[in-house]
Design a protein around this motif. Sequence first.
Motif, mmCIF file in Angstrom:
data_model
loop_
_atom_site.group_PDB
_atom_site.id
_atom_site.type_symbol
_atom_site.label_atom_id
_atom_site.label_comp_id
_atom_site.label_asym_id
_atom_site.label_seq_id
_atom_site.Cartn_x
_atom_site.Cartn_y
_atom_site.Cartn_z
ATOM 1 N N TRP A 197 0.851 -1.169 -0.137
ATOM 2 C CA TRP A 197 -0.046 -0.083 0.088
ATOM 3 C C TRP A 197 0.852 1.213 -0.016
ATOM 4 O O TRP A 197 1.868 1.315 0.772
ATOM 5 C CB TRP A 197 -0.897 -0.041 1.246
ATOM 6 N N PRO A 198 0.525 2.266 -0.876
ATOM 7 C CA PRO A 198 1.391 3.401 -1.170
ATOM 8 C C PRO A 198 1.047 4.722 0.002
ATOM 9 O O PRO A 198 1.137 5.557 -0.207
ATOM 10 C CB PRO A 198 1.137 3.887 -2.441
ATOM 11 N N THR A 199 0.495 4.363 1.369
ATOM 12 C CA THR A 199 0.148 4.951 2.299
ATOM 13 C C THR A 199 1.195 5.011 3.285
ATOM 14 O O THR A 199 1.771 4.065 3.632
ATOM 15 C CB THR A 199 -1.220 4.515 2.859
ATOM 16 N N GLY A 227 -0.882 -10.711 9.130
ATOM 17 C CA GLY A 227 0.123 -9.945 9.510
ATOM 18 C C GLY A 227 0.298 -8.887 8.447
ATOM 19 O O GLY A 227 -0.259 -8.779 7.467
ATOM 20 N N SER A 228 1.630 -8.530 8.715
ATOM 21 C CA SER A 228 2.036 -7.522 7.575
ATOM 22 C C SER A 228 3.796 -7.539 7.576
ATOM 23 O O SER A 228 4.550 -7.691 8.336
ATOM 24 C CB SER A 228 1.800 -6.113 7.661
ATOM 25 N N PHE A 229 4.422 -7.304 6.274
ATOM 26 C CA PHE A 229 5.745 -6.947 6.092
ATOM 27 C C PHE A 229 6.007 -5.362 6.184
ATOM 28 O O PHE A 229 5.076 -4.671 5.921
ATOM 29 C CB PHE A 229 6.267 -7.324 4.566
ATOM 30 N N ARG A 230 7.196 -5.033 6.760
ATOM 31 C CA ARG A 230 7.618 -3.696 6.666
ATOM 32 C C ARG A 230 8.708 -3.771 5.431
ATOM 33 O O ARG A 230 9.813 -4.298 5.713
ATOM 34 C CB ARG A 230 7.856 -3.077 8.009
ATOM 35 N N VAL A 236 3.241 -3.933 3.910
ATOM 36 C CA VAL A 236 2.544 -4.991 3.294
ATOM 37 C C VAL A 236 1.791 -5.997 3.792
ATOM 38 O O VAL A 236 2.041 -6.982 4.405
ATOM 39 C CB VAL A 236 3.765 -5.690 2.276
ATOM 40 N N PRO A 237 0.285 -5.626 4.082
ATOM 41 C CA PRO A 237 -0.504 -6.644 4.654
ATOM 42 C C PRO A 237 -0.490 -8.045 3.888
ATOM 43 O O PRO A 237 -0.418 -8.104 2.627
ATOM 44 C CB PRO A 237 -1.913 -5.843 4.416
ATOM 45 N N VAL A 238 -0.633 -9.115 4.666
ATOM 46 C CA VAL A 238 -0.748 -10.393 4.108
ATOM 47 C C VAL A 238 -1.873 -11.113 4.629
ATOM 48 O O VAL A 238 -2.136 -11.302 5.717
ATOM 49 C CB VAL A 238 0.669 -11.079 4.489
#
Length: 292
Positions: A197-199, A227-230, A236-238
């Motif tokens: 996401w570009p936010t 979860g998400s990656f940084r 980056v939500p997964v």
Amino acid sequence: MGKGARKKGSGKGGKRKIRDVFVTRPFEGLAAEPELIALREFVPSATAPLSVKDAGDRTVTLASVLPVAAAAMVRADSGEILIGMQVQTRSSDISRDLGRALRWALDAEPGQVLSVPDTTSEPQPGERLQDLLDPDAELNVELHSDFSWWLGEGVEPTGEVAMSLERANAAILPTEKVRPGAYWTLTGEKAHLRWVWPTEEDTLLKGLARLSAAGELSLGEGSRYAGSFRAHGLLVPVWDLDPEAHAREWNDPAEQFAERLGKALESLENEPLDAEERRARDGLVGRQLTLR
């Protein structure tokens, strides 16, 4: 000048020490930022035409990965320039690494290969991707089921090249694009959606927390927020997905989620997180993994 004095800014041997500052969000300011991160981190075999300001009539293609993870190459037959995102080494600024590889390729002869980007020279003005590309240009990513595009049209692999290509093809995971920056991947018995996401990271985390507290964080039946990656300054939500469902079955759920998240982000301007949403945010932070 007194004995033992040195010119200001000089160090041992008269060489000025270069201060290399880590760039947390290297692709900021480019409309293609989410796709660049996706190609760098988790898209296996893909290419995209690159809109370069001063390339003339040269064809420049961005690739997820090149043979032997090279930084750049120029095709011997057509002169097409290929720039690799997934490389063997990096500096503190990936955008500068890629820009240097691109500038090298623009001056290179057909058939030449740049194995690794220049990560040690002193930073100079005008060498980052933001300086070389049209900042408003999106990336039109084409996914490939194998790496046959490495060879060029009509070229048949032989010997070591054929063996290398076979190994690379065997490592590819089925991948399809669901939305810009969002890619479905089948990993054995599991399927996932990774969505760049570009936010701004903290803002996006608050939006996700608002949806989590409302029970609206999943993509519907057969999905679970994992979860998400940084990655390179963005989240980056997964999601874990039903592996029996085809990638295209997640198009509508993803669009609906994008609408929910958009509204949640807009609401943050006038409605700060409440206590339950702050607890949800803390929980989401604990489910993050930083990619380096």
